[in-house]
Design a protein around this motif. Structure first.
Motif, PDB file in Angstrom:
ATOM      1  N   TYR A   1       0.842  -1.193   0.000  1.00 20.71           N
ATOM      2  CA  TYR A   1       0.000   0.000   0.000  1.00 20.71           C
ATOM      3  C   TYR A   1       0.877   1.243   0.000  1.00 20.71           C
ATOM      4  O   TYR A   1       0.674   2.176  -0.749  1.00 20.71           O
TER       5      TYR A   1
ATOM      6  N   ASP B   1      -2.923   5.093   8.340  1.00 16.85           N
ATOM      7  CA  ASP B   1      -3.154   5.098   6.902  1.00 16.85           C
ATOM      8  C   ASP B   1      -2.850   3.721   6.329  1.00 16.85           C
ATOM      9  O   ASP B   1      -1.844   3.510   5.669  1.00 16.85           O
TER      10      ASP B   1
ATOM     11  N   ASP C   1      -5.693  18.933  12.628  1.00 20.65           N
ATOM     12  CA  ASP C   1      -5.363  17.509  12.759  1.00 20.65           C
ATOM     13  C   ASP C   1      -6.057  16.880  13.971  1.00 20.65           C
ATOM     14  O   ASP C   1      -5.448  16.173  14.767  1.00 20.65           O
ATOM     15  N   GLY C   2      -7.343  17.165  14.077  1.00 16.74           N
ATOM     16  CA  GLY C   2      -8.120  16.561  15.159  1.00 16.74           C
ATOM     17  C   GLY C   2      -8.612  15.192  14.747  1.00 16.74           C
ATOM     18  O   GLY C   2      -8.326  14.697  13.661  1.00 16.74           O
ATOM     19  N   LEU C   3      -9.340  14.569  15.648  1.00 18.08           N
ATOM     20  CA  LEU C   3      -9.825  13.220  15.390  1.00 18.08           C
ATOM     21  C   LEU C   3     -11.330  13.227  15.177  1.00 18.08           C
ATOM     22  O   LEU C   3     -12.060  14.017  15.779  1.00 18.08           O
TER      23      LEU C   3
ATOM     24  N   LYS D   1     -14.304  10.771  15.815  1.00 18.95           N
ATOM     25  CA  LYS D   1     -14.544   9.535  16.558  1.00 18.95           C
ATOM     26  C   LYS D   1     -15.972   9.048  16.336  1.00 18.95           C
ATOM     27  O   LYS D   1     -16.889   9.869  16.185  1.00 18.95           O
TER      28      LYS D   1
ATOM     29  N   ALA E   1     -14.058   4.105  18.168  1.00 16.33           N
ATOM     30  CA  ALA E   1     -12.975   4.051  17.199  1.00 16.33           C
ATOM     31  C   ALA E   1     -12.795   5.456  16.643  1.00 16.33           C
ATOM     32  O   ALA E   1     -13.649   6.325  16.855  1.00 16.33           O
ATOM     33  N   PHE E   2     -11.689   5.667  15.982  1.00 19.91           N
ATOM     34  CA  PHE E   2     -11.428   7.016  15.480  1.00 19.91           C
ATOM     35  C   PHE E   2     -10.713   6.953  14.148  1.00 19.91           C
ATOM     36  O   PHE E   2     -10.170   5.933  13.731  1.00 19.91           O
TER      37      PHE E   2
ATOM     38  N   ARG F   1      -8.481  10.032  11.543  1.00 17.48           N
ATOM     39  CA  ARG F   1      -8.089  11.437  11.496  1.00 17.48           C
ATOM     40  C   ARG F   1      -9.114  12.208  10.670  1.00 17.48           C
ATOM     41  O   ARG F   1      -9.508  11.777   9.586  1.00 17.48           O
TER      42      ARG F   1
ATOM     43  N   VAL G   1     -15.343  -1.891  17.072  1.00 16.49           N
ATOM     44  CA  VAL G   1     -15.757  -1.205  15.864  1.00 16.49           C
ATOM     45  C   VAL G   1     -14.514  -0.542  15.307  1.00 16.49           C
ATOM     46  O   VAL G   1     -13.608  -0.159  16.062  1.00 16.49           O
ATOM     47  N   SER G   2     -14.417  -0.460  13.995  1.00 14.42           N
ATOM     48  CA  SER G   2     -13.269   0.254  13.443  1.00 14.42           C
ATOM     49  C   SER G   2     -13.733   1.084  12.259  1.00 14.42           C
ATOM     50  O   SER G   2     -14.721   0.757  11.605  1.00 14.42           O
TER      51      SER G   2
ATOM     52  N   VAL H   1     -12.124   3.239   8.875  1.00 16.02           N
ATOM     53  CA  VAL H   1     -11.006   3.697   8.046  1.00 16.02           C
ATOM     54  C   VAL H   1     -11.602   4.438   6.856  1.00 16.02           C
ATOM     55  O   VAL H   1     -12.766   4.250   6.511  1.00 16.02           O
ATOM     56  N   THR H   2     -10.798   5.293   6.267  1.00 10.74           N
ATOM     57  CA  THR H   2     -11.251   5.988   5.076  1.00 10.74           C
ATOM     58  C   THR H   2     -10.431   5.497   3.905  1.00 10.74           C
ATOM     59  O   THR H   2      -9.302   5.048   4.074  1.00 10.74           O
ATOM     60  N   ILE H   3     -11.033   5.586   2.714  1.00 13.31           N
ATOM     61  CA  ILE H   3     -10.301   5.190   1.513  1.00 13.31           C
ATOM     62  C   ILE H   3     -10.324   6.361   0.547  1.00 13.31           C
ATOM     63  O   ILE H   3     -11.398   6.787   0.142  1.00 13.31           O
ATOM     64  N   PRO H   4      -9.209   6.936   0.195  1.00 11.39           N
ATOM     65  CA  PRO H   4      -7.857   6.664   0.685  1.00 11.39           C
ATOM     66  C   PRO H   4      -7.657   7.136   2.127  1.00 11.39           C
ATOM     67  O   PRO H   4      -8.383   8.001   2.588  1.00 11.39           O
ATOM     68  N   GLY H   5      -6.665   6.599   2.764  1.00  9.65           N
ATOM     69  CA  GLY H   5      -6.504   6.881   4.182  1.00  9.65           C
ATOM     70  C   GLY H   5      -5.522   7.989   4.497  1.00  9.65           C
ATOM     71  O   GLY H   5      -5.392   8.375   5.650  1.00  9.65           O
ATOM     72  N   ALA H   6      -4.840   8.487   3.489  1.00 11.43           N
ATOM     73  CA  ALA H   6      -3.761   9.437   3.778  1.00 11.43           C
ATOM     74  C   ALA H   6      -4.270  10.863   3.879  1.00 11.43           C
ATOM     75  O   ALA H   6      -5.327  11.199   3.354  1.00 11.43           O
TER      76      ALA H   6
END
Lengths: 972, 251
Positions: free
Chosen positions: A796, A805, B98-100, B102, B125-126, B128, B154-155, B157-162
């Motif tokens: 990745y 990420d 750059d907070g979270l 949640k 879960a959190f 960015r 629970v989780s 994620v975002t796509i894309p994660g960056a």
């Protein structure tokens, strides 16, 4: 990172190439003891006896809290033999009695009676006793010969023959539900006396007939002041029970054998001009030299921590005469040889030594020339117990040897005149945790290093510095040459290479390290890994017996001139309150740096990669209010922490609530809860959590498959392996759960359930794999399972790994194998750069340490062999894991009760240092891919150099000849 | 493990609903199997809450409702509303510092309806906030259950994660969540595969053909024995007149 696809292919092939040789690994006969050593321990001494059977005997018998009965050579301190019984209460040694050549032992809370032959250490006989908790035991003599042993249980007394252990008779004790029977006494007459007490009411004396166990007489004596016979009474003289009472400050004497209704005779301590230290419980010490005779009429009364009085019971049996007052005196002990009984008294001499003197027991006079000096180690514990062996010299004077047991479980053997013959550090029988620290550089090496370490300040000073360091190097070299020249004249044997703390320096390949070991008793040791000699020790007083330890290396040896620094976190298990001990791991000295005060219970400690200006890594301690304390907490550190706060995450696990939660550091060093995972405790409980080792290197990012594509490993440094066991213990429903959780985001990466399984689970988490071992309840066998995580054929983000990420879940492969033995502990080998293939080091209950190639635990082992799998060098799947005896790295040097294995990398990539500890300590080296970077021991230097020289000269000569020939041709 | 069949149902009118049917056959072994039937028919809903604050102090608000259906076929769906103007601005601000971001769901059990379904506490879960903004609110939410059907984690994620720092110009991109929702039961770890191995060994044995039968000593070495015997007999016949004991051993 470098371009991974290009990088990993050749290295994987490289590894595969070397792993081909893995199969044949064993130690040669002449290599035994060359790279490895073993030390055997027995634990804290509970009972110790000298072999007084013959005058010249060298034997010493010990029974310890580790359920071990052992015999030592009293001249050298070496073990003659050792019997390791079951661990836990089943094997506890309740009492050890010695008579002639028989050693009698009651084991397991009155479960078994055993007789050992003290000569060879063989078992004479073993008798199973009736149920009931053990109270006391003594030898019983008849007409001056000891033929029986009496064992007193809570509700019964039994008499056994000494020759075969058969029971002569057993009798139930009357009123055993109200009377606490605590002592049994025999003075060589036809009766055995049992003493019981109804606390604060009366004393019961029962006399049993030796012949048939019939009750001859039964007396009850008023004793409202008496609560325990065991702790406050002894038998002195001709069967007189002597008791001491704190409340009335008096001694009480009672003739046990009296015919008429006996009465306690009160003797006030005041009348003897004696005074008890406030708050001290007085203790009586008496001696019965031979079971066929009554005890001697002299006895010690301890009135304070360092105050003893030698008293004598007068012939009338009622009055007491003080013989001698010993103040200060720490310890006293009686010893008998022939007809003479002596008392040994230990008195403080100065701060670093104690003196032991002999006194005649019947007069209290000091015997001349009997002073022995016991050196007090400032880094050791205080003397705790004295075992004295007196003997008659040729001139009929009394000589003696002393065994001193100190609080740190160490045993010191001293002989006249004041010579310490040997010392055994028995605290090492219970190592809790350890670390290996690199040794410092030698002065010259350090000088060179220092040159680069210092801040550059201009061209000219740099040149000067370089010149000065070169001069120092030259000087050192000349000194070395001079030493060689000087020593060459000496005979070879005299040149000793003894390791001392001053001469310690790193060797060429960093194979010699300092082992810092933390023991349960709170004593720290620094051991040289090459020889096993103890270089320093430090006893931490005031360590609670239930304390948990965590050893942290804050600064390694690499930062000259700053000394290396280790921090030991000591935490009380009940209160959670913790303290820090900061020390130099090379010399063991306590550091001058003051650790922070920790007023609140500590939940978690984490070592950050952040370093302060002195190159010490920062340790964060999280208390129960989720506040963070940093150590060291200089301005520089706090500033760095503030800058990095948003990227510092940590996790807490409360296994009693099944709660895993993650926190993030805030700028003001408070914390914020950011994730939470809850495993309901009704279903399963968390038994173990393991992250990866921070000093682990993974050289290859992927695995090259048969078709030349690369399968990338999922290398998440924040991954936690959480192992759970089901609360339901039914064999059909029991399970073991394995959760892989990201420690930063709390994301459950994988959740696997091993059905019909239960613990104890042993597991290793490393690289991209987790290996765990459990008990299969259905098939009733031990099984190994391996989980490997892969990212797939594409990475990745190949440059950096961030838990925040990495949206795609890894592929998880798993395989399970049958393992034909239970295991006690497991660890993986570790090498400098991670190129060498990995092995698992498995500690077996037999004491063997198995080096199991990780190749056998590979979930990609194919069911059916194909071209690709053969190309990849995968072993075809077989359900059973083999145990080959040549894989035992400790050949016949078994490590009893192995508890942990520690691995450390050395300077050689092929070599991994291994320390297995438990009851014994075993250190060795392993070469998982053979020694590919080392020439063999029997390498033929002569041959290779002569061939080289021959070739060189042949070239020279042929060149010359060719030249001549060319020249001749040109002339023609 | 049991095969997971996924069926995606994408409706473009409502933000996004995604249903994943995971084969959950393994889940109610051993536990009360009787209540599997009634839970099959009616699901229940639990709130999905989220929090994003500039000062990082959690203030959870309703994001949507999770429709959980337990039992043999565990399924989950999510209905959620759009982000309000204020929320959008807030989220952008949080992303800037750059907070979270949640989320939390209450701890529930998917199978056990008789007992109190909801236990105290939440699973949190959190992610960015910046990555959520930059991915235009496309997130993947995963719910994890344990063997007896409790939600354990629970989780998100975002796509894309960056977080690359790209500015999200279009306000429309931050209106609606594009959520992928999955529920993952634990996988069953494999047992040692003895049966297959034995089968394979048998096949290999058969392939190799029957092992050579144990021939008798004579059958194996007749070619050596016969000439020897013949030779002895011949030589014996020659000096028959000699001492009989000499060739007695040969027979």
């Amino acid at each position: 990172m470098k371009p991974p696809a290009k990088m990993s292919k050749p290295t994987s092939l490289f590894v595969i190439f070397f792993s081909l040789f893995v199969m044949s690994e064993a130690v040669f006969e002449d290599q035994v003891g060359k790279f490895d050593w073993r030390q055997q321990y027995v634990g804290k001494t509970l009972f110790a006896h000298f072999d007084s059977h013959s005058q010249s005997s060298k034997k010493l018998f010990l029974a310890t809290d580790k359920n071990i009965f052992a015999s030592f050579n009293s001249r050298t301190g070496e073990l003659f033999w050792r019997h390791v019984d079951k661990a836990g209460p089943e094997g506890t040694i309740d009492i050890l009695l010695l008579h002639g050549q028989d050693a009698l032992m009651v084991v397991g809370g009155g479960r078994l009676l055993r007789s050992w032959d003290t000569n060879m250490g063989g078992l004479n006989w073993e008798a199973v006793l009736d149920t009931g908790s053990f109270q006391a035991a003594c030898f019983v003599a008849m007409q001056d010969t000891v033929k029986h042993v009496a064992v007193l249980k809570k509700a019964a007394i039994s008499l056994h023959y000494l020759t075969n252990g058969h029971q002569k008779w057993v009798e139930n004790l009357p009123d055993s539900d109200t009377v606490q029977y605590q002592a049994v006494y025999s003075g060589g007459e036809e009766e055995v006396y049992v003493l019981g007490v109804v606390p604060n009411s009366h004393l019961t004396i029962i006399a049993y007939s030796l012949e048939d166990g019939e009750i001859i007489k039964q007396r009850s004596v008023e004793a409202p002041w008496l609560s325990s016979v065991e702790s406050s009474c002894v038998v002195v003289g001709h069967g007189v029970l002597m008791c001491v009472d704190t409340a009335t400050l008096a001694l009480y004497a009672l003739p046990i054998q009296a015919e008429e209704a006996p009465q306690f005779n009160q003797i006030l301590l005041q009348s003897l001009d004696l005074e008890v230290s406030p708050g001290f419980q007085p203790v009586l010490v008496s001696s019965q030299p031979h079971p066929a005779r009554s005890p001697i009429s002299e006895f010690f009364l301890q009135l304070g921590p360092d105050h003893h009085v030698l008293l004598q019971l007068n012939a009338d049996g009622y009055t007491i005469a003080p013989l001698r007052d010993f103040q200060p005196a720490f310890l006293v002990s009686f010893s008998t040889t022939g007809e003479k009984t002596v008392a040994a008294v230990m008195t403080p001499k100065n701060e670093t030594a104690c003196a032991i003197n002999l006194f005649s027991a019947d007069s209290g006079r000091r015997l001349l020339d009997t002073t022995v000096i016991f050196p007090l180690d400032l880094n050791g514990g205080k003397p705790f117990k004295l075992y004295v062996h007196a003997f008659l010299k040729k001139d009929d004077s009394v000589g003696y040897r002393v065994l001193v047991q100190t609080q740190d479980h160490a045993l010191t053997f001293i002989q006249q005149p004041g010579r310490v013959v040997w010392t055994r550090e028995e605290a090492l029988a219970d190592v809790v945790t350890m670390e290996m620290v690199d040794l410092p550089l030698t002065g010259t090496q350090a000088e060179l290093e220092g040159e680069f370490g210092k801040k550059a300040d201009g061209l000219f000073p740099m040149v000067l510095k370089r010149l000065s360091s070169q001069v120092i190097l030259l000087q050192a070299w000349l000194a070395h040459l001079w030493k060689l020249f000087y020593e060459a004249r000496k005979p070879h044997g005299q040149v000793k290479n003894e390791v001392t703390i001053e001469t310690l320096s790193r060797d060429e390949f960093n194979l010699q390290k300092m082992m810092v070991m933390v023991t349960a008793s709170g004593k720290l040791f620094g051991i040289d890994s090459k020889s096993g000699s103890i270089l320093w020790k430090h006893y931490l007083e005031n360590v609670q017996p239930n304390a948990v330890f965590k050893l942290i290396v804050q600064r390694t040896t690499a930062h000259f001139p700053h000394p290396p620094q280790c921090t030991l976190l000591i935490k009380d298990k009940d209160t959670g309150l913790a303290s820090l001990h900061v020390f130099n791991p090379i010399f063991g000295r306590k550091s001058h740096i003051a650790p922070p005060a920790l007023p609140r219970p500590i939940l978690q400690s984490l070592l950050l990669p952040v370093i302060d200006q002195d190159y010490a890594k920062v340790l964060l301690l999280v208390d129960d209010q989720y506040k963070v304390t940093a150590f060291p907490s200089t301005k520089n550190v706090l500033q760095q922490l503030q800058e990095m706060a948003s990227s510092i995450f940590f996790y807490l696990i409360r296994s009693d609530q099944g709660n895993l939660s993650g926190f993030r550091l805030r700028k003001d060093l408070s914390t914020e809860r950011i994730w939470e995972v809850v495993l309901p405790t009704e279903v399963q409980k968390i038994v173990a959590v393991n992250g990866k080792r921070p000093n682990e290197h993974v050289h290859s990012q992927g695995r090259v498959m048969g078709d030349r594509s690369v399968l990338y490993k999922y290398l998440n440094p924040n991954l936690l392996a959480v192992v759970t066991e089901s609360t339901d213990a039914h064999p059909e429903r029991a399970f073991v759960g394995v959760f892989l959780v990201d420690g930063v985001t709390g994301r459950i990466i994988h959740e696997a359930v091993q059905r019909k399984a239960r613990g104890p689970v042993h597991f290793v988490h490393s690289e991209n794999w987790v290996v765990y071992e459990y008990w299969n309840t259905k098939s009733r066998r031990n099984e190994f399972s391996v989980l490997e995580l892969f990212e797939g054929t594409e990475l990745y983000n190949s440059t950096v790994f961030s838990s925040l990420d990495r949206p795609h879940l890894p592929q998880v492969l798993q395989q399970t194998y049958i393992f034909p033995s239970p295991i006690t502990t497991m660890e993986a080998t570790l090498t400098e750069k991670g190129i060498t293939s990995r092995h698992l080091l498995v500690g077996l209950p037999s004491g063997a340490i198995l080096s199991l190639p990780k190749m056998f635990l590979d979930p990609r082992r194919p069911e059916v062999v194909t071209e690709h799998s053969r190309e990849e060098n995968l072993i075809p799947y077989a359900p059973e894991m083999p145990i080959r005896t040549e894989w035992f790295i400790n050949y016949n040097q078994t490590v009893a009760r192995v508890k942990g294995i520690y691995t450390a990398p050395s300077g050689l990539e092929s070599t991994c240092l291994v320390v297995a500890y438990g009851l014994d300590i075993y250190q060795t080296r392993v070469y998982p891919s053979k020694q590919f970077d080392v020439l063999k021991d029997d390498y033929d230097y002569v041959l290779i150099s002569s061939v080289l020289f021959a070739l060189f000269f042949a070239t020279m000569i042929s060149k010359r000849l060719a030249q001549v020939k060319l020249l001749n041709r040109a002339w023609r | 493990m049991a095969s997971v069949s996924r069926s995606f149902l994408l409706l473009s009118i409502i933000p996004t609903i995604l249903i994943l049917c995971a084969d959950f056959a393994c889940c109610n072994t051993g536990r009360k199997t009787g209540d599997g039937l009634d839970t099959d028919f009616s699901g229940f809903s639990v709130p999905l809450e989220h929090s994003f604050e500039v000062d990082d102090v959690s203030r959870f608000r309703m994001r949507g409702a999770l429709q959980l259906r337990g039992g043999r076929e565990t399924s989950v769906s999510l209905s959620q509303s759009q982000l309000s103007e204020e929320d959008r601005n807030n989220l952008k601000e949080v992303a800037a510092v750059d907070g979270l971001y949640k989320i939390r769901v209450p701890r529930v059990s998917l199978t056990d309806r008789q007992t109190e379904r909801q236990m105290d506490g939440y699973l949190t879960a959190f992610v960015r906030a910046c990555s959520l903004v930059e991915s235009h609110l496309s997130d993947v939410i995963t719910l994890h259950t344990d063997v007896s059907g409790y939600l354990i984690g629970v989780s998100i994620v975002t796509i894309p994660g960056a977080c690359r720092g790209t500015e999200v110009e279009d306000e429309v991109d931050l209106e609606a969540f594009n959520t992928t929702l999955t529920i993952i039961p634990p996988t069953n770890a494999p047992q040692p595969e003895t049966a297959l191995f034995i089968e394979r060994m048998d096949i290999e044995h058969e392939k190799r053909g029957k092992p050579q039968e144990q021939k008798s000593f004579f059958a194996k070495y007749w070619m050596y024995i016969v000439p020897l015997v013949l030779f002895l007999m011949m030589s014996g016949a020659q000096d028959q007149s000699g001492v009989g004991a000499a060739n007695g051993g040969g027979r």
